[in-house]
Design a protein around this motif. Structure first.
Motif, PDB file in Angstrom:
ATOM      1  N   GLU A  14       0.883  -1.317  -0.105  1.00  0.00           N
ATOM      2  CA  GLU A  14      -0.058   0.042  -0.053  1.00  0.00           C
ATOM      3  C   GLU A  14       0.768   1.266  -0.086  1.00  0.00           C
ATOM      4  O   GLU A  14       0.575   2.294  -0.854  1.00  0.00           O
ATOM      5  CB  GLU A  14      -0.702  -0.252   1.337  1.00  0.00           C
ATOM      6  CG  GLU A  14      -2.165   0.827   0.954  1.00  0.00           C
ATOM      7  CD  GLU A  14      -3.062   0.762   2.310  1.00  0.00           C
ATOM      8  OE1 GLU A  14      -3.700   1.948   2.673  1.00  0.00           O
ATOM      9  OE2 GLU A  14      -2.931  -0.331   2.988  1.00  0.00           O
ATOM     10  N   ALA A  15       1.979   1.411   0.731  1.00  0.00           N
ATOM     11  CA  ALA A  15       2.743   2.381   0.970  1.00  0.00           C
ATOM     12  C   ALA A  15       3.432   2.699  -0.384  1.00  0.00           C
ATOM     13  O   ALA A  15       3.483   3.799  -0.907  1.00  0.00           O
ATOM     14  CB  ALA A  15       3.698   2.201   1.936  1.00  0.00           C
ATOM     15  N   ALA A  16       4.045   1.624  -0.972  1.00  0.00           N
ATOM     16  CA  ALA A  16       4.608   1.801  -2.437  1.00  0.00           C
ATOM     17  C   ALA A  16       3.751   2.232  -3.444  1.00  0.00           C
ATOM     18  O   ALA A  16       3.963   3.160  -4.305  1.00  0.00           O
ATOM     19  CB  ALA A  16       5.295   0.363  -2.901  1.00  0.00           C
ATOM     20  N   ASN A  17       2.445   1.625  -3.183  1.00  0.00           N
ATOM     21  CA  ASN A  17       1.456   2.137  -4.440  1.00  0.00           C
ATOM     22  C   ASN A  17       0.939   3.655  -4.115  1.00  0.00           C
ATOM     23  O   ASN A  17       0.511   4.300  -5.086  1.00  0.00           O
ATOM     24  CB  ASN A  17       0.217   1.461  -4.257  1.00  0.00           C
ATOM     25  CG  ASN A  17       0.365  -0.090  -5.260  1.00  0.00           C
ATOM     26  OD1 ASN A  17       0.767   0.353  -6.455  1.00  0.00           O
ATOM     27  ND2 ASN A  17      -0.091  -1.022  -4.618  1.00  0.00           N
ATOM     28  N   LYS A  18       1.259   4.200  -2.881  1.00  0.00           N
ATOM     29  CA  LYS A  18       0.985   5.631  -2.786  1.00  0.00           C
ATOM     30  C   LYS A  18       1.941   6.502  -3.233  1.00  0.00           C
ATOM     31  O   LYS A  18       1.797   7.853  -3.231  1.00  0.00           O
ATOM     32  CB  LYS A  18       1.132   5.922  -1.188  1.00  0.00           C
ATOM     33  CG  LYS A  18      -0.762   5.498  -0.904  1.00  0.00           C
ATOM     34  CD  LYS A  18      -0.794   5.899   0.885  1.00  0.00           C
ATOM     35  CE  LYS A  18      -2.463   5.434   1.063  1.00  0.00           C
ATOM     36  NZ  LYS A  18      -2.358   4.944   2.546  1.00  0.00           N
ATOM     37  N   ASP A 112       2.415  -5.350  -5.890  1.00  0.00           N
ATOM     38  CA  ASP A 112       1.359  -6.084  -5.380  1.00  0.00           C
ATOM     39  C   ASP A 112       1.742  -7.430  -4.595  1.00  0.00           C
ATOM     40  O   ASP A 112       3.200  -7.687  -4.428  1.00  0.00           O
ATOM     41  CB  ASP A 112       0.767  -6.691  -6.841  1.00  0.00           C
ATOM     42  CG  ASP A 112      -0.721  -6.909  -6.854  1.00  0.00           C
ATOM     43  OD1 ASP A 112      -1.247  -6.825  -6.008  1.00  0.00           O
ATOM     44  OD2 ASP A 112      -1.216  -6.793  -8.024  1.00  0.00           O
ATOM     45  N   MET A 113       0.725  -8.074  -4.246  1.00  0.00           N
ATOM     46  CA  MET A 113       1.066  -9.312  -3.330  1.00  0.00           C
ATOM     47  C   MET A 113       1.103 -10.465  -4.098  1.00  0.00           C
ATOM     48  O   MET A 113       0.077 -10.538  -5.289  1.00  0.00           O
ATOM     49  CB  MET A 113       0.028  -9.685  -2.223  1.00  0.00           C
ATOM     50  CG  MET A 113      -0.148  -8.549  -1.086  1.00  0.00           C
ATOM     51  SD  MET A 113       1.403  -8.536  -0.148  1.00  0.00           S
ATOM     52  CE  MET A 113       1.280 -10.190   0.702  1.00  0.00           C
ATOM     53  N   GLU A 114       2.015 -11.384  -4.271  1.00  0.00           N
ATOM     54  CA  GLU A 114       1.816 -12.571  -4.838  1.00  0.00           C
ATOM     55  C   GLU A 114       1.994 -13.894  -3.861  1.00  0.00           C
ATOM     56  O   GLU A 114       2.918 -14.072  -3.187  1.00  0.00           O
ATOM     57  CB  GLU A 114       3.096 -12.680  -5.824  1.00  0.00           C
ATOM     58  CG  GLU A 114       3.096 -13.723  -6.769  1.00  0.00           C
ATOM     59  CD  GLU A 114       1.700 -13.917  -7.585  1.00  0.00           C
ATOM     60  OE1 GLU A 114       1.602 -12.895  -8.272  1.00  0.00           O
ATOM     61  OE2 GLU A 114       1.220 -14.817  -8.119  1.00  0.00           O
ATOM     62  N   TYR A 121       5.834  -6.982  -9.784  1.00  0.00           N
ATOM     63  CA  TYR A 121       5.556  -7.793 -10.872  1.00  0.00           C
ATOM     64  C   TYR A 121       5.917  -7.014 -12.220  1.00  0.00           C
ATOM     65  O   TYR A 121       5.114  -6.044 -12.430  1.00  0.00           O
ATOM     66  CB  TYR A 121       4.109  -8.169 -10.747  1.00  0.00           C
ATOM     67  CG  TYR A 121       4.023  -9.572 -11.172  1.00  0.00           C
ATOM     68  CD1 TYR A 121       4.338  -9.866 -12.480  1.00  0.00           C
ATOM     69  CD2 TYR A 121       3.869 -10.763 -10.401  1.00  0.00           C
ATOM     70  CE1 TYR A 121       4.182 -11.198 -12.873  1.00  0.00           C
ATOM     71  CE2 TYR A 121       3.849 -12.164 -11.012  1.00  0.00           C
ATOM     72  CZ  TYR A 121       3.983 -12.159 -12.209  1.00  0.00           C
ATOM     73  OH  TYR A 121       4.049 -13.566 -12.569  1.00  0.00           O
ATOM     74  N   CYS A 122       6.703  -7.484 -13.086  1.00  0.00           N
ATOM     75  CA  CYS A 122       6.801  -7.106 -14.283  1.00  0.00           C
ATOM     76  C   CYS A 122       5.822  -7.600 -15.199  1.00  0.00           C
ATOM     77  O   CYS A 122       6.011  -8.797 -15.640  1.00  0.00           O
ATOM     78  CB  CYS A 122       8.223  -7.041 -14.388  1.00  0.00           C
ATOM     79  SG  CYS A 122       8.502  -6.548 -16.370  1.00  0.00           S
TER      80      CYS A 122
END
Ligand SMILES: CC(=O)SCCNC(=O)CCNC(=O)[C@H](O)C(C)(C)COP(=O)(O)OP(=O)(O)OC[C@H]1O[C@@H](n2cnc3c(N)ncnc32)[C@H](O)[C@@H]1OP(=O)(O)O
Length: 225
Positions: A14-18, A112-114, A121-122
């Motif tokens: 979430e932090a990375a996406n922000k 993302d979560m994997e 994820y590329c």
């Protein structure tokens, strides 16, 4: 304990996406000046991209990949690929030719979560033909690896066709990616799956080589970590 770990991983994603512009974490990597290329690299969330730019990325992907998809049991559907490329979490690194202003290469990636892991994820890396074999693909993947390091993701992951020889050579031999533990496998039939999932762990112990304008613009590729 497992729940607590998952909460931490989700919080990291979430932090990375922000982060408004992840490339701000790696400013010297905003240009690529080597082997006759003079490029500006930008990072954009798909929602902030002009439709023309998204359409260019889609058409390049289609030109490069449609045949390989059709040779697999996935097949190719314009609508499905376009939908994947424009999902909310999609982010892009796009390389623009400084002289013409035209886009020449991109990578679509996501934080993302994997399963239980927080990852970069590329989804795609696609170059116009005239920009290949000049170190640009390696440079873009190194940016993703550095972003994974900076945002504390566990690894960079991707899916590739087993019969895409160029990407097999590029990822496995040059970029040192390995078959991930979640990659599907059937011990009885080598070719049961036409694709595999590759990954490269983020090296937490080793700091990435400090990016500076000298290394980012010379003819030697930059060491990611
Ligand atoms: C997750 C996915 O997106 S999988 C799909 C990957 N994308 C594609 O297949 C689309 C078409 N191909 C491309 O866009 C590009 O060829 C890429 C992204 C695969 C590689 O990018 P490039 O900029 O050409 O690679 P780069 O110049 O960094 O090459 C680094 C090294 O990788 C290896 N490599 C790259 N291309 C090839 C090739 N065609 N054949 C064999 N080895 C190759 C070489 O060792 C090369 O070093 P060298 O040129 O000094 O010999």
């Amino acid at each position: 304990q497992e729940n607590a770990k998952l909460e931490v991983s989700l919080a990291k994603v979430e932090a990375a996406n922000k982060i408004a512009d992840p490339l701000e974490l790696l400013s010297p990597f905003k240009k690529f000046e080597r082997n006759g290329l003079n490029l500006r690299i930008e990072c954009m969330k798909v929602a902030n991209m002009e439709k023309d730019l998204v359409d260019w990325a889609f058409q390049l992907t289609k030109a490069n990949m449609q045949k390989l998809y059709e040779e697999s049991d996935w097949g190719w559907k314009d609508k499905d690929k376009y939908a994947e490329m424009t999902e909310d979490r999609a982010q892009y690194l796009v390389a623009f030719d400084v002289t013409t202003g035209k886009p020449v290469a991109f990578t679509h990636f996501r934080f993302d979560m994997e399963l239980d892991d927080e990852v970069v994820y590329c989804y795609e890396i696609q170059l116009e033909t005239e920009c290949r074999r000049k170190g640009l693909g390696k440079f873009l993947m190194q940016i993703l690896e550095l972003l994974a390091f900076k945002t504390d993701m566990t690894k960079v992951m991707l899916t590739t066709f087993k019969n895409n020889k160029v990407s097999q050579d590029f990822f496995k031999k040059t970029m040192k990616y390995e078959v991930d533990e979640i990659s599907p496998d059937d011990p009885l039939f080598d070719d049961a799956y036409h694709y595999e999932i590759l990954s490269k762990p983020t090296k937490k112990s080793a700091k990435p080589t400090a990016p500076d304008t000298t290394t980012a613009t010379q003819s030697q590729p930059v060491t990611a970590s």
